[in-house]
Motif scaffolding. Structure first.
Motif, short mmCIF file in Angstrom:
data_model
loop_
_atom_site.label_atom_id
_atom_site.label_comp_id
_atom_site.label_asym_id
_atom_site.label_seq_id
_atom_site.Cartn_x
_atom_site.Cartn_y
_atom_site.Cartn_z
N GLN A 1 -10.42 9.06 -8.33
CA GLN A 1 -9.11 9.41 -7.80
C GLN A 1 -9.22 9.93 -6.38
N GLY A 2 -10.20 10.80 -6.15
CA GLY A 2 -10.37 11.37 -4.81
C GLY A 2 -10.74 10.31 -3.78
N VAL A 3 -11.46 9.27 -4.20
CA VAL A 3 -11.84 8.19 -3.28
C VAL A 3 -10.64 7.27 -3.05
N LEU A 4 -9.91 6.98 -4.12
CA LEU A 4 -8.75 6.08 -3.99
C LEU A 4 -7.66 6.73 -3.13
N GLY B 1 -8.00 9.18 -0.96
CA GLY B 1 -8.41 9.55 0.38
C GLY B 1 -8.86 11.00 0.53
N THR B 2 -8.71 11.81 -0.52
CA THR B 2 -9.22 13.17 -0.42
C THR B 2 -10.72 13.14 -0.13
N PHE B 3 -11.43 12.18 -0.71
CA PHE B 3 -12.88 12.08 -0.53
C PHE B 3 -13.31 10.70 -0.03
N ALA B 4 -12.49 10.08 0.80
CA ALA B 4 -12.91 8.82 1.42
C ALA B 4 -12.21 8.67 2.76
N ASP B 5 -12.92 8.06 3.68
CA ASP B 5 -12.39 7.85 5.02
C ASP B 5 -12.61 6.39 5.41
N PRO B 6 -11.55 5.54 5.43
CA PRO B 6 -10.18 5.80 5.03
C PRO B 6 -10.03 5.75 3.51
N PRO B 7 -8.83 6.08 2.95
CA PRO B 7 -8.64 6.00 1.50
C PRO B 7 -8.94 4.60 1.00
N LEU C 1 -7.55 3.02 -1.33
CA LEU C 1 -6.34 2.28 -1.67
C LEU C 1 -5.56 1.80 -0.46
N SER C 2 -5.98 2.12 0.75
CA SER C 2 -5.24 1.65 1.93
C SER C 2 -5.71 0.26 2.30
N ILE D 1 0.81 -1.20 0.00
CA ILE D 1 0.00 0.00 0.00
C ILE D 1 0.85 1.26 0.00
N PHE D 2 2.01 1.21 0.65
CA PHE D 2 2.83 2.43 0.65
C PHE D 2 3.36 2.70 -0.75
N LYS D 3 3.74 1.62 -1.43
CA LYS D 3 4.16 1.79 -2.82
C LYS D 3 3.00 2.35 -3.64
N CYS D 4 1.82 1.79 -3.37
CA CYS D 4 0.64 2.23 -4.08
C CYS D 4 0.41 3.71 -3.88
N LEU D 5 0.45 4.14 -2.63
CA LEU D 5 0.16 5.54 -2.35
C LEU D 5 1.23 6.44 -2.92
N SER D 6 2.50 6.00 -2.90
CA SER D 6 3.49 6.89 -3.46
C SER D 6 3.38 6.94 -4.97
N ALA D 7 2.99 5.80 -5.57
CA ALA D 7 2.73 5.85 -7.01
C ALA D 7 1.61 6.86 -7.29
#
Ligand SMILES: *[C@@H]1O[C@H](CO)[C@@H](O)[C@H](O)[C@H]1NC(C)=O
Ligand SMILES: *[C@@H]1O[C@H](CO)[C@@H](O)[C@H](O)[C@H]1NC(C)=O
Ligand SMILES: *[C@@H]1O[C@H](CO)[C@@H](O)[C@H](O)[C@H]1NC(C)=O
Ligand SMILES: *[C@@H]1O[C@H](CO)[C@@H](O)[C@H](O)[C@H]1NC(C)=O
Ligand SMILES: *[C@@H]1O[C@H](CO)[C@@H](O)[C@H](O)[C@H]1NC(C)=O
Length: 370
Positions: A355-358, A360-366, A368-369, A3-9
Motif C-alpha cells: 500500500q505504501g509503495v502504491l 507513494g508514501t514509500f515510493a518515488d514516484p507512487p 500507481l501513477s 490514475i486520478f480515479k485510482c488515487l482517489s479510490a
C-alpha cells in the motif's frame, strides 16, 4: 485520468487492494519480476522437484491460499498485491511453464536464495553462496522468454512494444548477498567486510536496470533492502550475548540497520543517476526499509503485536528456536504478526508495504501513477 480515479479510490478505500472496480488501474498489461524469496511464487519449489521442502507444506500458504503454493509466506507476497492493484491475475513463476507458457500477464523469475552478484564474484573473498540463480541468470531466462514470445523479431520492435506495456520489478535483490556473509561468517569473515560489496552490488543492479531499458522497458520498480536489524533471525543470531548497546530505541540491531541504510543510500544515488540518464523511462525507487520500519515503530496501527517475533517457529525471545515447518508452532493468527518464519514477512506486512509503495508514501514516484 484513470490514475486520478485510482488515487482517489486509494484515498477513500481502506480495503482498496481487494476491491478496486475493474479496469480502473490498468496501467500495465504485464508484470515481469526478478528477485529472491521475498517474491518467489514457486520457482524454488519447482526446482526442488520431488525432493522435500518445508515450503511445499502448510503452514506455508495457510492464510489466503489455504495450501502451500511455493510462496515463502503464510499468504500473498508483494508481487501479488501489485498485480491485484493493476487488475491483473497473479503472475505465474516462469520455470514450471518455461518452454510452453504464453505468459499473457507476465512472469515472475524470482528464486528463493538468489543473490544479486554472480556466485563467482565471492570467490575473491573465499566465500561461496548456495544458489546459482542470481540476477544475471534470471535476466537471461527473461531474454530467452522474450525471444520465444516474439519470434523473428529482428529489429527488437515487437519486444520493445511488449515491454512498453509492462512493469518490471527489479528486486528486492541483494539482501541475500549480505545475509550469506553475515549468517555463515566466522573470524575470517568480519561483518565490516560486507561494506566492500555495497558499491559492486549497487552498480550491478544499476547496469541490470540499464540493460532492461535497452531492451525496451519503460517502467521499472527498484526496491531497497529491508531493516535486517529488526529481523528475528538476525536478532537471535547477533543479540545472543545481549549487549543492550547493540539495540536501538526500537530494540533492533543498530549495526545491521545502519548497514542496510548504507546500501539503500548508495542504491538511491544510483537510481537518481539512472533517472537523469534515461528521461524517457519511469524508474520508481521503492523504500521497503521505510515501509517495514512503520510496522516496527507503530505495530498497533496495523493490528500487530510484537513486530520482532516470528509467527511460525519455536521458542525463545524471537520464536526462532525451531524452523517453521509442518511440525512448528504457529503462535497465533498471522495477521497479528509482521514476521512469518523468522526471516520472511507475513502477508499482512507485505500488504502494508505494498500500500505504501502504491500510494507513494514509500515510493518515488507512487507505483500507481501510471
Ligand atoms: C517425481 O515423481 C513422479 C511420480 O512419483 C515420477 O513419475 C517422476 O519421475 C519423479 N521425478 C523425478 C525427477 O524424480
Ligand atoms: C495443495 O498443494 C499441493 C502441492 O503443493 C497439491 O498437491 C494439492 O493438491 C493441493 N491441495 C489443494 C486442496 O489444493
Ligand atoms: C578459505 O577457506 C578455507 C575453508 O574455510 C580455508 O581452509 C582456507 O584457508 C581459506 N583460504 C584463504 C585464502 O583464506
Ligand atoms: C509506448 O507507449 C506510449 C504510450 O502508451 C507511446 O507513446 C510510445 O510511442 C510507445 N513506445 C513504443 C516504443 O512503443
Ligand atoms: C498509504 O499507505 C500507507 C501504508 O499502508 C498508509 O499508512 C497510508 O495511510 C496510506 N496513505 C493514503 C493516503 O492512503
Amino acid at each position: 485520468m484513470g490514475i486520478f480515479k485510482c488515487l482517489s479510490a486509494l484515498l477513500v478505500s481502506a480495503v482498496l487492494l481487494l476491491n478496486l472496480p475493474p479496469g480502473l488501474c490498468g496501467c500495465y498489461k504485464r508484470i515481469f519480476s526478478f528477485g529472491d524469496s521475498i517474491i518467489d511464487t514457486g520457482n524454488f519449489v519447482h526446482m526442488s522437484g520431488n525432493g522435500s521442502s518445508r515450503y511445499k507444506e502448510l503452514p506455508y500458504g495457510m492464510t489466503f491460499f489455504k495450501n502451500a503454493t511455493g510462496r515463502i509466506c503464510d499468504g500473498r507476497v508483494l508481487v501479488d498485491f501489485y498485480a491485484q492493484a493493476f487488475q491483473l491475475p497473479m503472475i505465474p513463476p516462469n520455470l514450471p511453464e518455461q518452454d510452453s507458457g504464453r505468459f499473457p500477464n507476465g512472469a515472475n523469475f524470482a528464486v528463493a536464495g538468489a543473490t544479486a552478484m554472480p556466485p563467482a564474484y565471492y570467490r575473491r573473498w573465499n566465500h561461496s553462496v548456495p544458489m546459482p540463480h542470481s540476477l544475471g541468470v534470471q535476466i537471461g531466462w527473461f531474454k530467452e522468454m522474450l525471444q520465444r514470445l516474439a519470434p523473428g523479431d529482428d529489429d527488437g520492435a515487437k519486444i520493445r512494444q511488449l515491454l512498453n506495456e509492462s512493469l518490471i520489478m527489479l528486486g528486492e535483490i541483494g539482501g541475500n548477498d549480505y545475509n550469506f556473509w553475515f549468517w555463515f561468517g566466522d573470524a575470517a569473515k568480519p561483518r565490516e567486510q560486507a561494506n566492500q560489496f555495497i558499491p559492486d552490488i549497487v552498480a550491478y543492479i544499476g547496469s541490470s536496470v540499464q540493460e532492461l531499458i535497452g531492451l525496451g522497458a519503460r517502467s521499472i520498480l527498484i526496491p531497497n533492502n529491508f531493516p535486517i536489524g529488526c529481523v528475528p533471525s538476525y536478532l537471535s543470531m547477533f543479540f545472543g550475548s545481549s549487549n543492550p548497546a547493540d539495540l536501538d530505541e526500537h530494540r533492533c540491531l543498530r549495526w545491521f540497520n545502519d548497514f542496510s541504510t548504507r546500501h539503500n543510500q548508495a542504491l538511491r544515488g544510483e537510481v537518481g543517476r539512472l533517472k537523469a540518464r534515461n528521461p524517457g523511462a519511469k524508474l520508481i525507487y521503492a523504500d521497503y526499509y521505510g515501509a517495514a520500519m512503520e510496522l516496527v515503530k507503530h505495530p498497533g496501527r496495523f493490528g500487530i503485536g510484537n513486530p520482532l517475533v516470528a509467527c511460525c517457529g519455536g521458542g525463545g525471545p524471537y520464536h526462532t528456536g525451531a524452523a517453521c515447518d509442518r511440525t512448528a508452532k504457529v503462535w497465533g493468527d498471522p495477521s497479528g504478526f509482521a514476521n512469518w518464519d523468522g526471516v520472511h514477512m507475513t502477508e499482512k506486512a507485505y500488504q502494508v508495504i505494498a500500500q505504501g509503495v502504491l500510494n507513494g508514501t514509500f515510493a518515488d514516484p507512487p507505483l500507481l501513477s501510471c
